[in-house]
Design an enzyme around this catalytic site. Structure first.
Site, short mmCIF file in Angstrom:
data_model
loop_
_atom_site.label_atom_id
_atom_site.label_comp_id
_atom_site.label_asym_id
_atom_site.label_seq_id
_atom_site.Cartn_x
_atom_site.Cartn_y
_atom_site.Cartn_z
N ASN A 126 0.82 -1.34 0.02
CA ASN A 126 0.06 -0.01 0.06
C ASN A 126 1.07 1.18 0.09
O ASN A 126 1.71 1.26 0.83
CB ASN A 126 -0.91 0.06 1.44
CG ASN A 126 -1.79 1.35 1.40
OD1 ASN A 126 -1.92 1.60 2.65
ND2 ASN A 126 -1.95 1.85 0.31
N CYS A 184 -0.47 10.34 7.20
CA CYS A 184 -1.13 10.98 6.20
C CYS A 184 -2.45 11.15 6.78
O CYS A 184 -3.20 10.42 7.17
CB CYS A 184 -1.66 9.88 4.86
SG CYS A 184 -2.88 10.36 3.99
N TYR A 205 -10.75 11.24 5.83
CA TYR A 205 -11.47 10.92 4.83
C TYR A 205 -11.48 9.29 4.42
O TYR A 205 -12.35 8.51 4.27
CB TYR A 205 -11.26 11.57 3.33
CG TYR A 205 -11.66 10.94 2.14
CD1 TYR A 205 -13.06 10.51 1.85
CD2 TYR A 205 -10.61 10.65 1.29
CE1 TYR A 205 -13.29 9.89 0.60
CE2 TYR A 205 -11.03 9.90 0.28
CZ TYR A 205 -12.38 9.89 -0.10
OH TYR A 205 -12.62 8.98 -1.43
N SER A 213 -19.46 10.44 3.38
CA SER A 213 -18.22 11.05 3.82
C SER A 213 -18.48 12.37 4.82
O SER A 213 -17.75 12.42 5.71
CB SER A 213 -17.49 11.77 2.55
OG SER A 213 -18.40 12.50 2.02
N ASP A 228 -19.14 18.78 4.52
CA ASP A 228 -18.42 17.37 3.81
C ASP A 228 -17.17 17.41 4.56
O ASP A 228 -16.66 18.67 4.91
CB ASP A 228 -18.37 17.57 2.37
CG ASP A 228 -18.23 16.06 1.71
OD1 ASP A 228 -18.14 15.07 2.61
OD2 ASP A 228 -18.33 16.02 0.56
N ASP A 229 -16.23 16.34 4.48
CA ASP A 229 -14.97 16.39 5.04
C ASP A 229 -14.10 16.79 4.04
O ASP A 229 -12.97 17.42 4.53
CB ASP A 229 -14.68 14.78 5.22
CG ASP A 229 -14.75 14.06 3.91
OD1 ASP A 229 -14.95 14.47 2.88
OD2 ASP A 229 -14.51 12.63 3.96
N CYS A 270 -1.12 14.34 -4.28
CA CYS A 270 -0.46 13.49 -3.31
C CYS A 270 0.40 12.52 -4.09
O CYS A 270 0.16 11.81 -5.11
CB CYS A 270 -1.61 12.42 -2.52
SG CYS A 270 -0.74 11.21 -1.62
N CYS A 284 1.63 14.32 7.58
CA CYS A 284 1.78 15.06 6.20
C CYS A 284 0.61 15.67 5.97
O CYS A 284 -0.51 15.48 6.30
CB CYS A 284 1.79 13.91 5.35
SG CYS A 284 1.77 14.47 3.41
N CYS A 323 -0.97 18.01 0.82
CA CYS A 323 -2.28 18.18 -0.15
C CYS A 323 -2.83 19.67 0.01
O CYS A 323 -3.50 20.04 -0.83
CB CYS A 323 -3.15 17.09 -0.47
SG CYS A 323 -3.59 16.29 1.08
S1 SF4 Z 1 -0.46 14.57 0.28
FE1 SF4 Z 1 -2.41 14.42 1.48
S2 SF4 Z 1 -3.16 12.42 0.90
FE2 SF4 Z 1 -1.15 12.54 0.18
S3 SF4 Z 1 0.07 11.49 2.31
FE3 SF4 Z 1 0.11 13.71 2.34
S4 SF4 Z 1 -1.96 14.17 3.60
FE4 SF4 Z 1 -2.15 11.97 2.56
#
Ligand code: SF4
Length: 461
Positions: free
Chosen positions: A120, A254, A260, A301, A363-364, A400, A451, A454
Site C-alpha cells: 500500500n 497521512c 476521509y 463522507s 463535507d469532509d 499526493c 503529512c 495536499c
Molecule cells: S499529500 Fe495528502 S493524501 Fe497524500 S499522504 Fe500527504 S496528507 Fe495524505
C-alpha cells in the site's frame, strides 16, 4: 505556492498511484480464507482487484482477479489456498493501470526463494528506479511501483532479515508492506509512517492489516500499530522487530487517512477516524459559524463532521440527502455533464426535510466540486431557502505523491479558484474551510508528525 515542476509533471503523467489495503496472517488456520474476510472490510481502500497468496510447507498458492472481493472470492476460492500463512491485497482503480497483471499479491522467485508481496503506497523515486532497472536489462512485468521491491530484493541478494530491512530503508516513501516468504511473514512501514498498518492476534497467530476494522471482520483482536520504520518478523521461532530509517524526526502520517480515507470504525494513528471527524466538525463550527436551521451531511463522507458541526452550534442534523449505495464505482463518468448525471444517480434530496430551511451542507473535503455543485442545486430546487457549505479540512490544492490517487491539480477547485470564486461556482450562500492550524490543533503538540502536503504543498519525503 506553486507546485514544483517535477511534481506537477509526475501528476500529469498519471502514473498509477495505488491507495490500497493489505492483510497478512501467520500461524492461523485457513489463513487464506481469513485473509479474504479481512479484505472485505478493506474494500473501501481499493475496488479494482483483489488477491490472496498463501504458503504451505514452502509451496505458494495464489488467487487474484479484477473486481470486488465478493466477486473474486465469492465461490470459496480462498478455501482452495492451503496454509497457515497468507497475505492479501485490494487495489484502487486508476486510469491506465487497471489490468490483471497489476493485481496483487505479486509472486516471484529470487535467490532467497519464493516471495509474495502486497504493498500500500507509492514509491516517490519509482520512475527513476524503473528506468534504472530497465537500463540494466531488468524485465518489469507490471506498471506498479510495488514490483520494484522484488527487484531490489533480488538485486541485493537480500536473504537475511537485516538485508531485507536494508532494502526497505533505501526504498524511500511511501509504503506499508506485507511480505510472505516460505518460512515467515514480514510487515514493514516506511520511516515516515505515511500509510497505516496494524498488528492483531487471532488464535495465537499474528494478523496484520491496513486498518483495524479488518480485525473485527476476521475475529482478531487489535494489539498495536506497526511503528514507522519498523519491520516485524513472524516465524515459527516467534516474533521480533527490526528498526530502519530515522523515524523520530521524519514522521509524516497521512492526515487524509483520518479525514476521509480510513473507515470510521477503524483505529488509525492512535485515533478513531469517526471521533476525529466529529472534532473537526466542532472546530469548523467554532471557526466558521453560520445562522441556519439545519445541518445536512454529504453522505456518507460528511456524516461525522456534520454531527460535530451541529453539536457545536446546537443545531439539528438531519438526513436531507440520501445516497444510493447500489451505484457502483464502475459507473465511470468522463466529462462534466456525465459527472453531474452520475451525482444525480448517487444522491437524492429528502424535500420534506429541507423545504424552507436554511441549510448548512457539511463535507469532509472538497476536491473537484462536481458532487457538491450538483447537490447544492438539488437542495435549492427542493426548496432550501439558503445553502451554506462548510468543509472540515483546508483547501486541497496539491497532488499526493504518497499513494492516494488525486485528480490533476487543474481539476482541484482550490488550486484553480479563489474562495469567492468557488463559492460563486458552487452557487452557495457562503463557503468556509477548516484552517490547517485549526485542524492540527486537534492533536497535542507531541503528536503532530503528519503529512499535510495536499493542503500546504510541503512534501516531507
Ligand atoms: S499529500 Fe495528502 S493524501 Fe497524500 S499522504 Fe500527504 S496528507 Fe495524505
Amino acid at each position: 505556492m506553486l507546485i514544483p515542476e517535477a511534481l506537477e509533471e509526475k501528476a500529469r503523467r498519471g502514473r498509477p498511484r495505488e491507495a490500497c489495503g493489505v492483510v497478512g496472517l501467520f500461524g492461523v488456520k485457513d489463513a487464506a480464507a481469513v485473509a479474504a474476510l479481512g479484505l472485505h472490510a478493506l474494500q473501501h481502500r481499493g475496488q479494482e482487484s483483489a488477491g490472496v497468496a498463501s504458503c504451505l510447507n514452502g509451496e505458494f498458492f495464489l488467487h487474484r482477479d479484477m473486481g470486488l472481493v465478493a466477486n473474486v472470492f465469492g465461490k470459496g476460492e480462498a478455501r482452495k489456498l492451503p496454509g497457515f500463512s497468507a497475505i492479501g491485497h485490494v487495489r484502487y482503480s486508476t486510469a491506465g493501470g487497471s489490468r490483471l497483471v497489476n493485481a496483487q499479491p505479486l509472486l516471484a522467485s529470487y535467490v532467497g526463494g519464493t516471495v509474495a508481496l502486497a504493498h500500500n503506497g507509492n514509491l516517490c523515486g519509482g520512475d527513476d528506479l524503473s528506468r534504472a532497472l530497465l537500463e540494466k536489462g531488468a524485465l518489469l512485468q507490471t506498471s506498479t511501483d510495488s514490483e520494484l521491491f522484488l527487484h531490489l530484493l533480488a538485486q541485493r541478494h537480500a536473504l537475511a532479515d537485516e538485508e531485507i530491512a536494508g532494502v526497505f530503508a533505501g526504498a524511500g516513501a511511501a509504503f506499508a508492506v506485507v511480505l510472505l516468504l516460505g518460512d515467515r511473514l514480514l510487515a514493514a512501514r516506511d520511516p515516515w509512517g505515511f500509510r497505516p498498518l496494524a498488528l492483531g492476534r487471532l488464535e495465537g497467530g499474528v494478523v496484520i492489516a491496513s486498518e483495524s476494522c479488518a480485525f473485527d471482520q476476521m475475529g482478531a483482536v487489535f494489539e498495536r500499530e506497526i511503528d514507522p520504520g519498523e519491520m516485524l518478523i513472524c516465524s515459527a521461532g516467534g516474533e521480533r522487530s527490526l528498526r530502519f530509517g530515522e523515524s523520530a524526526t521524519l514522521l509524516a502520517k497521512c492526515l487524509l487517512e483520518l479525514i476521509y480515507f480510513s473507515r470510521p470504525d477503524s483505529f488509525v494513528f492512535g485515533h478513531s477516524p469517526h471521533i476525529f471527524r466529529k472534532s473537526s466538525g466542532h472546530a469548523l463550527a467554532r471557526e466558521h459559524p453560520v445562522r441556519a436551521d439545519l445541518v445536512v451531511a454529504i453522505p456518507d463522507s460528511g456524516f461525522s463532521a456534520a454531527m460535530g458541526f451541529a453539536d457545536e452550534l446546537g443545531l439539528p442534523v438531519d438526513r436531507g440527502l440520501i445516497r444510493n449505495h447500489y451505484v457502483g464505482r464502475s459507473f465511470i463518468a468522463p466529462g462534466q455533464e456525465a459527472r453531474t448525471a452520475a451525482v444525480r444517480m448517487k444522491h437524492n434530496v429528502v424535500r420534506e426535510v429541507v423545504r424552507g430551511k436554511r441549510v448548512v451542507l457539511v463535507d469532509d473535503s472538497l476536491i473537484r466540486g462536481t458532487t457538491t455543485a450538483a447537490l447544492g442545486k438539488e437542495l435549492r430546487d427542493a426548496g432550501a431557502s439558503e445553502v451554506h457549505l462548510r468543509i472540515a479540512c483546508p483547501p486541497t490544492r496539491y497532488p499526493c505523491l504518497y499513494g492516494v490517487d488525486f485528480p490533476h491539480p487543474q481539476e482541484l477547485m482550490a488550486f484553480r479558484y479563489s474562495l469567492d470564486e468557488i463559492c460563486s461556482i458552487l452557487n452557495m450562500d457562503s463557503l468556509a474551510y477548516l484552517s490547517l492550524e485549526g485542524m492540527l490543533a486537534l492533536f497535542p503538540p507531541e503528536e503532530r508528525g503528519f503529512c499535510t502536503a495536499c493542503w500546504s504543498g510541503e512534501y516531507r519525503a
